[in-house]
Design an enzyme around this catalytic site. Sequence first.
Site, mmCIF file in Angstrom:
data_model
loop_
_atom_site.group_PDB
_atom_site.id
_atom_site.type_symbol
_atom_site.label_atom_id
_atom_site.label_comp_id
_atom_site.label_asym_id
_atom_site.label_seq_id
_atom_site.Cartn_x
_atom_site.Cartn_y
_atom_site.Cartn_z
ATOM 1 N N GLU A 162 2.880 -17.875 5.872
ATOM 2 C CA GLU A 162 4.003 -16.938 5.838
ATOM 3 C C GLU A 162 5.256 -17.577 5.248
ATOM 4 O O GLU A 162 5.998 -16.930 4.502
ATOM 5 C CB GLU A 162 4.279 -16.394 7.245
ATOM 6 C CG GLU A 162 3.215 -15.441 7.750
ATOM 7 C CD GLU A 162 3.041 -14.222 6.866
ATOM 8 O OE1 GLU A 162 4.005 -13.834 6.181
ATOM 9 O OE2 GLU A 162 1.943 -13.652 6.853
ATOM 10 N N TYR A 218 11.008 -10.959 10.182
ATOM 11 C CA TYR A 218 9.713 -10.726 9.540
ATOM 12 C C TYR A 218 8.686 -11.771 9.962
ATOM 13 O O TYR A 218 7.566 -11.449 10.360
ATOM 14 C CB TYR A 218 9.838 -10.716 8.015
ATOM 15 C CG TYR A 218 8.481 -10.846 7.375
ATOM 16 C CD1 TYR A 218 7.627 -9.748 7.317
ATOM 17 C CD2 TYR A 218 7.998 -12.080 6.944
ATOM 18 C CE1 TYR A 218 6.336 -9.872 6.819
ATOM 19 C CE2 TYR A 218 6.725 -12.217 6.437
ATOM 20 C CZ TYR A 218 5.891 -11.108 6.377
ATOM 21 O OH TYR A 218 4.625 -11.230 5.904
ATOM 22 N N ASP A 274 7.512 -6.429 5.276
ATOM 23 C CA ASP A 274 7.865 -7.170 4.067
ATOM 24 C C ASP A 274 8.135 -6.169 2.946
ATOM 25 O O ASP A 274 8.111 -4.946 3.144
ATOM 26 C CB ASP A 274 6.779 -8.175 3.694
ATOM 27 C CG ASP A 274 5.573 -7.550 3.006
ATOM 28 O OD1 ASP A 274 5.366 -6.308 3.129
ATOM 29 O OD2 ASP A 274 4.823 -8.287 2.337
ATOM 30 N N CYS A 324 -0.068 0.025 -4.432
ATOM 31 C CA CYS A 324 1.251 0.670 -4.456
ATOM 32 C C CYS A 324 2.298 -0.345 -4.922
ATOM 33 O O CYS A 324 3.261 -0.647 -4.218
ATOM 34 C CB CYS A 324 1.590 1.217 -3.075
ATOM 35 S SG CYS A 324 2.987 2.351 -3.052
ATOM 36 N N CYS A 379 -1.860 5.099 -8.395
ATOM 37 C CA CYS A 379 -2.016 6.228 -7.472
ATOM 38 C C CYS A 379 -3.441 6.773 -7.455
ATOM 39 O O CYS A 379 -3.905 7.273 -6.427
ATOM 40 C CB CYS A 379 -1.020 7.325 -7.830
ATOM 41 S SG CYS A 379 0.716 6.809 -7.663
ATOM 42 N N CYS A 400 -5.379 4.976 -4.795
ATOM 43 C CA CYS A 400 -4.739 4.871 -3.481
ATOM 44 C C CYS A 400 -5.461 5.738 -2.449
ATOM 45 O O CYS A 400 -5.689 6.931 -2.688
ATOM 46 C CB CYS A 400 -3.274 5.291 -3.576
ATOM 47 S SG CYS A 400 -2.398 5.187 -1.994
ATOM 48 N N CYS A 402 0.737 11.299 0.082
ATOM 49 C CA CYS A 402 1.939 10.569 -0.325
ATOM 50 C C CYS A 402 3.082 11.527 -0.673
ATOM 51 O O CYS A 402 2.987 12.312 -1.621
ATOM 52 C CB CYS A 402 1.639 9.671 -1.522
ATOM 53 S SG CYS A 402 3.076 8.789 -2.155
#
Length: 296
Positions: A36, A119, A137, A192, A199, A202, A208
């Site tokens: 991270e 985060y 994030d 995305c 798209c 997705c 969406c």
Amino acid sequence: MPHALNDLVIDWYAENARDLPWRTADATPWAVMVSEFMLQQTPVNRVLPMYQTWLARWPTPTDLADAEPGEAVRAWGRLGYPRRALRLHAAATAIRDRHRGQVPRDHDKLLALPGVGEYTAAAVASFAFRQRHAVLDTNVRRVFARTISGVEYPPQSTTAAERRTATDAMPLDAATAATWAVAVMELGALVCTARTPRCGDCPVSALCAWRLAGKPAYDGPPRRGQTYAGTDRQCRGRLLAVLRESENPVGQAALDKVWEDPVQRARALDGLVADGLVEPLADGVYRLPSGSPVSA
């Protein structure tokens, strides 16, 4: 509508997730924390080799804490934003000294570690300990902005409304919520995306809000672009590279060779010293930091 996304995204993730070492069943909480820190503002392909090398050298927080902070800066290499190396070293030192060398499970204790913000604490609690936390994030915020809020990009800074959206969207079961958190992140990273969202691939395209509204163009404040060439950041990187590559203190003359502009060079060097990344010795002689780093 948020809960309608859960199964679709989790099922997509089961089929499309990248095979990354910090996601394996045997990845330790420390390994997750290292990943991270490294993944902040740095793409996966650059992190992977450094991550493996880092954990081979410092497989536990105590291993890193027992090393000089300058060695962490040296090992950070060209990942960028090298203050992250000092912050990770400071976090490792706190883990050694406050938590008997074990990454704490408790979210508040994670948040209290040097260099660990909102985060990172949520990500480690979720990904390492399978807890229910909103992990926000850039990728996750973009997915929520499009699918739920119907806008192309989220605000420049995380808002209370985004936190509420993320919390409301999480499955109630902690383990499922942890999977959901990484699944949404992966969707933002692979499908995305910021510039060219796919798209057609997705799993939640039919739900969406942004797509259903005709993909209205972003009309918020100008988005900050990433510049590098000729900047103080590039100059700092050049100077720090000289110090990383030398096992001994470095004189001013060696630093002068890597950047022509003396004013910018002096400003960048002063910034490195102020940030604790470089330690001045005698006049015109510098080295990577030794001793205890300044926590940030």
